[in-house]
Design a protein around this motif. Sequence first.
Motif, PDB file in Angstrom:
ATOM      1  N   VAL A  98     116.950 133.715  41.187  1.00 31.71           N
ATOM      2  CA  VAL A  98     115.786 133.283  41.968  1.00 31.71           C
ATOM      3  C   VAL A  98     116.086 131.957  42.655  1.00 31.71           C
ATOM      4  N   ALA A  99     116.598 130.997  41.916  1.00 25.27           N
ATOM      5  CA  ALA A  99     116.879 129.674  42.482  1.00 25.27           C
ATOM      6  C   ALA A  99     117.899 129.771  43.614  1.00 25.27           C
ATOM      7  N   TYR A 100     118.942 130.557  43.419  1.00 22.40           N
ATOM      8  CA  TYR A 100     119.953 130.744  44.457  1.00 22.40           C
ATOM      9  C   TYR A 100     119.340 131.369  45.703  1.00 22.40           C
ATOM     10  N   ALA A 101     118.567 132.426  45.517  1.00 22.04           N
ATOM     11  CA  ALA A 101     117.968 133.132  46.655  1.00 22.04           C
ATOM     12  C   ALA A 101     117.000 132.225  47.421  1.00 22.04           C
ATOM     13  N   VAL A 102     116.214 131.455  46.719  1.00 21.57           N
ATOM     14  CA  VAL A 102     115.268 130.536  47.380  1.00 21.57           C
ATOM     15  C   VAL A 102     116.034 129.514  48.203  1.00 21.57           C
ATOM     16  N   ARG A 103     117.083 128.944  47.618  1.00 23.02           N
ATOM     17  CA  ARG A 103     117.882 127.937  48.325  1.00 23.02           C
ATOM     18  C   ARG A 103     118.519 128.537  49.582  1.00 23.02           C
ATOM     19  N   LYS A 104     119.101 129.725  49.450  1.00 26.94           N
ATOM     20  CA  LYS A 104     119.744 130.357  50.606  1.00 26.94           C
ATOM     21  C   LYS A 104     118.738 130.704  51.700  1.00 26.94           C
ATOM     22  N   VAL A 105     117.655 131.357  51.333  1.00 29.04           N
ATOM     23  CA  VAL A 105     116.668 131.799  52.324  1.00 29.04           C
ATOM     24  C   VAL A 105     116.054 130.611  53.051  1.00 29.04           C
ATOM     25  N   SER A 106     115.661 129.597  52.324  1.00 27.76           N
ATOM     26  CA  SER A 106     114.947 128.481  52.952  1.00 27.76           C
ATOM     27  C   SER A 106     115.856 127.599  53.799  1.00 27.76           C
ATOM     28  N   ILE A 140     119.408 130.237  61.035  1.00 28.09           N
ATOM     29  CA  ILE A 140     119.489 131.425  61.886  1.00 28.09           C
ATOM     30  C   ILE A 140     118.495 131.392  63.050  1.00 28.09           C
ATOM     31  N   PHE A 141     117.892 130.227  63.269  1.00 28.06           N
ATOM     32  CA  PHE A 141     117.016 130.059  64.427  1.00 28.06           C
ATOM     33  C   PHE A 141     117.710 129.154  65.440  1.00 28.06           C
ATOM     34  N   SER A 142     117.467 129.425  66.707  1.00 27.24           N
ATOM     35  CA  SER A 142     118.168 128.709  67.777  1.00 27.24           C
ATOM     36  C   SER A 142     117.602 127.308  68.004  1.00 27.24           C
ATOM     37  N   ASP A 143     118.528 126.387  68.280  1.00 25.35           N
ATOM     38  CA  ASP A 143     118.133 125.035  68.666  1.00 25.35           C
ATOM     39  C   ASP A 143     118.011 124.981  70.195  1.00 25.35           C
ATOM     40  N   ASP A 144     117.852 123.781  70.745  1.00 22.04           N
ATOM     41  CA  ASP A 144     117.694 123.626  72.194  1.00 22.04           C
ATOM     42  C   ASP A 144     118.926 124.073  72.982  1.00 22.04           C
ATOM     43  N   ALA A 145     120.091 124.089  72.333  1.00 23.19           N
ATOM     44  CA  ALA A 145     121.324 124.537  72.979  1.00 23.19           C
ATOM     45  C   ALA A 145     121.576 126.028  72.746  1.00 23.19           C
ATOM     46  N   ASP A 146     120.575 126.732  72.207  1.00 17.92           N
ATOM     47  CA  ASP A 146     120.649 128.165  71.927  1.00 17.92           C
ATOM     48  C   ASP A 146     121.724 128.508  70.896  1.00 17.92           C
ATOM     49  N   LYS A 147     121.944 127.587  69.943  1.00 20.53           N
ATOM     50  CA  LYS A 147     122.870 127.802  68.832  1.00 20.53           C
ATOM     51  C   LYS A 147     122.060 127.994  67.556  1.00 20.53           C
ATOM     52  N   MET A 148     122.509 128.859  66.688  1.00 18.27           N
ATOM     53  CA  MET A 148     121.823 129.069  65.405  1.00 18.27           C
ATOM     54  C   MET A 148     122.061 127.859  64.508  1.00 18.27           C
ATOM     55  N   ASN A 149     121.196 126.880  64.623  1.00 18.30           N
ATOM     56  CA  ASN A 149     121.332 125.648  63.857  1.00 18.30           C
ATOM     57  C   ASN A 149     120.091 125.275  63.066  1.00 18.30           C
ATOM     58  N   LEU A 150     119.017 126.052  63.189  1.00 19.84           N
ATOM     59  CA  LEU A 150     117.759 125.681  62.549  1.00 19.84           C
ATOM     60  C   LEU A 150     117.383 126.691  61.461  1.00 19.84           C
ATOM     61  N   SER A 151     116.797 126.181  60.394  1.00 19.16           N
ATOM     62  CA  SER A 151     116.292 127.051  59.327  1.00 19.16           C
ATOM     63  C   SER A 151     114.809 127.326  59.586  1.00 19.16           C
ATOM     64  N   VAL A 152     114.244 128.211  58.800  1.00 21.16           N
ATOM     65  CA  VAL A 152     112.814 128.516  58.934  1.00 21.16           C
ATOM     66  C   VAL A 152     111.975 127.265  58.676  1.00 21.16           C
ATOM     67  N   LYS A 153     112.504 126.343  57.879  1.00 21.99           N
ATOM     68  CA  LYS A 153     111.799 125.087  57.611  1.00 21.99           C
ATOM     69  C   LYS A 153     111.803 124.161  58.822  1.00 21.99           C
TER      70      LYS A 153
END
Length: 151
Positions: free
Chosen positions: A42-50, A54-67
């Motif tokens: 559970v702890a591993y999965a929470v750390r990885k998911v959060s 996989i979200f794009s930054d202003d340069a359209d690179k996957m650099n942002l998390s869901v947080k």
Amino acid sequence: MKLVIQRVKQASCRVDDRIISEIQQGLLLFVGIEDADTDADVAYAVRKVSHLRIFSDDADKMNLSVKDIANGAILSISQFTLFAETKKGNRPSFTKAGNPEHAKALYDKFNQALQAEVQTVTGIFGADMKIALENDGPVTLIIDTRERVSS
């Protein structure tokens, strides 16, 4: 634990023709738990998911998390079928899926820990759910906590 993670523009969960949970931009998780899973999984999965970037930054690179994204959220759906065995015959076997009591307890712990990191809503464990989503990308990842690297 096995997780299928989808980056979405929106997602919702219906039970008995009623929307019980929904998110806008964020992650849709399908979460499978087996009897061998523990609090460490559970702890591993929470750390990885959060923290998955996989979200794009202003340069359209996957650099942002869901947080990191504005109003990012998670819709977490329990899914025992992730442990289906399909090697023999044409009817899947689900004997590797966790005992429902154990699976529900860990699923609840997982969601509570996720909620401490980012807004998280869920389906109903064991219910017949209808999931609607708009994929973003699409971006779909699979995490199996049995395959984690020891630190």
